[in-house]
Design a protein around this motif. Structure first.
Motif, PDB file in Angstrom:
ATOM      1  N   ALA A 174       0.782  -1.237   0.000  1.00 42.10           N
ATOM      2  CA  ALA A 174       0.000   0.000   0.000  1.00 42.10           C
ATOM      3  C   ALA A 174       0.811   1.283   0.000  1.00 42.10           C
ATOM      4  O   ALA A 174       0.409   2.249  -0.653  1.00 42.10           O
ATOM      5  CB  ALA A 174      -0.979   0.001   1.164  1.00 42.10           C
ATOM      6  N   PRO A 175       1.965   1.379   0.700  1.00 46.10           N
ATOM      7  CA  PRO A 175       2.697   2.643   0.648  1.00 46.10           C
ATOM      8  C   PRO A 175       3.136   3.050  -0.770  1.00 46.10           C
ATOM      9  O   PRO A 175       3.489   4.202  -0.998  1.00 46.10           O
ATOM     10  CB  PRO A 175       3.913   2.380   1.545  1.00 46.10           C
ATOM     11  N   LEU A 176       3.084   2.133  -1.711  1.00 51.25           N
ATOM     12  CA  LEU A 176       3.373   2.479  -3.098  1.00 51.25           C
ATOM     13  C   LEU A 176       2.215   3.235  -3.744  1.00 51.25           C
ATOM     14  O   LEU A 176       2.395   3.883  -4.775  1.00 51.25           O
ATOM     15  CB  LEU A 176       3.672   1.212  -3.911  1.00 51.25           C
ATOM     16  N   ALA A 177       1.018   3.151  -3.127  1.00 50.47           N
ATOM     17  CA  ALA A 177      -0.163   3.781  -3.709  1.00 50.47           C
ATOM     18  C   ALA A 177      -0.756   4.885  -2.838  1.00 50.47           C
ATOM     19  O   ALA A 177      -1.180   5.914  -3.349  1.00 50.47           O
ATOM     20  CB  ALA A 177      -1.243   2.724  -3.971  1.00 50.47           C
ATOM     21  N   LEU A 178      -0.798   4.654  -1.527  1.00 45.74           N
ATOM     22  CA  LEU A 178      -1.455   5.583  -0.605  1.00 45.74           C
ATOM     23  C   LEU A 178      -0.681   5.674   0.697  1.00 45.74           C
ATOM     24  O   LEU A 178       0.037   4.741   1.056  1.00 45.74           O
ATOM     25  CB  LEU A 178      -2.868   5.076  -0.262  1.00 45.74           C
ATOM     26  N   PRO A 179      -0.867   6.747   1.453  1.00 45.66           N
ATOM     27  CA  PRO A 179      -0.267   6.810   2.791  1.00 45.66           C
ATOM     28  C   PRO A 179      -0.888   5.749   3.699  1.00 45.66           C
ATOM     29  O   PRO A 179      -2.028   5.333   3.492  1.00 45.66           O
ATOM     30  CB  PRO A 179      -0.604   8.202   3.288  1.00 45.66           C
TER      31      PRO A 179
END
Length: 197
Positions: free
Chosen positions: A146-151
């Motif tokens: 997820a950190p690749l897409a959103l906080p």
């Protein structure tokens, strides 16, 4: 070679040592900066790498736990409200001509007709990507990717809203924060060593 962060390093050096990790932890609570960004910045300005990484991760974890707990309460409230609204409640509509009784109507059936014709909300690319990862890899994989897409703050709220139990979200978000903060802190340490800062 002097560091481009020299002015910031001087400012951090003026702070008492026990305050420096608190500043990094505070930055770790900010979405899009998070544990990774705050740890990297802390390392670049001269804070001990282990202290910066731990402080950044701790700040991010505290913020995510707060988001999960708040999101969970909001979700429980919404689910309870929907359950009350769609419960098979009956309403008296009028008297019948033969028995003198009442005709009963299901409120959920009456309310369902009003919901037709509404457009689904448009989702961001990051939320779409997270949805695909959640279906494909489950909560563990989605949390780590997820950190690749959103906080992580938004990821945690999204996972709770999708019905994932809050303890499961917290566990995997903590693992993801520690993993990503460690990787970025190691990269920042490598950069500072390579450049001789």
């Amino acid at each position: 070679m002097s560091s481009p962060y020299e002015g910031l390093q001087n400012l951090v050096d003026q702070l008492p040592e026990f305050v420096q990790p608190l500043v990094v932890a505070g930055m770790g609570m900010i979405p899009y900066v998070e544990g990774e960004g705050s740890a990297a910045l802390g390392i670049l300005v001269g804070i001990n790498p282990i202290v910066a990484a731990l402080a950044g991760a701790a700040g991010n974890i505290l913020a995510v736990i707060a988001v999960v707990l708040l999101s969970s309460r909001v979700r429980e409230s919404v689910v309870a409200r929907r359950a009350r609204r769609t419960a098979p409640t009956t309403v008296s509509v009028g008297a019948t001509s033969t028995a003198g009784g009442s005709t009963l109507v299901d409120e959920a059936a009456v309310g369902a007709g009003q919901e037709t014709g509404t457009k689904p909300a448009k989702r961001s690319k990051g939320r779409e990507r997270l949805s695909r990862w959640l279906v494909r890899f489950g909560v563990p994989g989605a949390s780590i990717l997820a950190p690749l897409a959103l906080p992580t703050h938004l990821t945690a709220a999204f996972l709770v809203a999708s019905g994932t139990p809050k303890h499961w979200v917290i566990l995997w978000q903590v693992i993801a924060i520690v993993l990503w903060t460690g990787l970025v802190a190691a990269a920042a340490l490598g950069v500072t060593s390579l450049l001789g800062w």
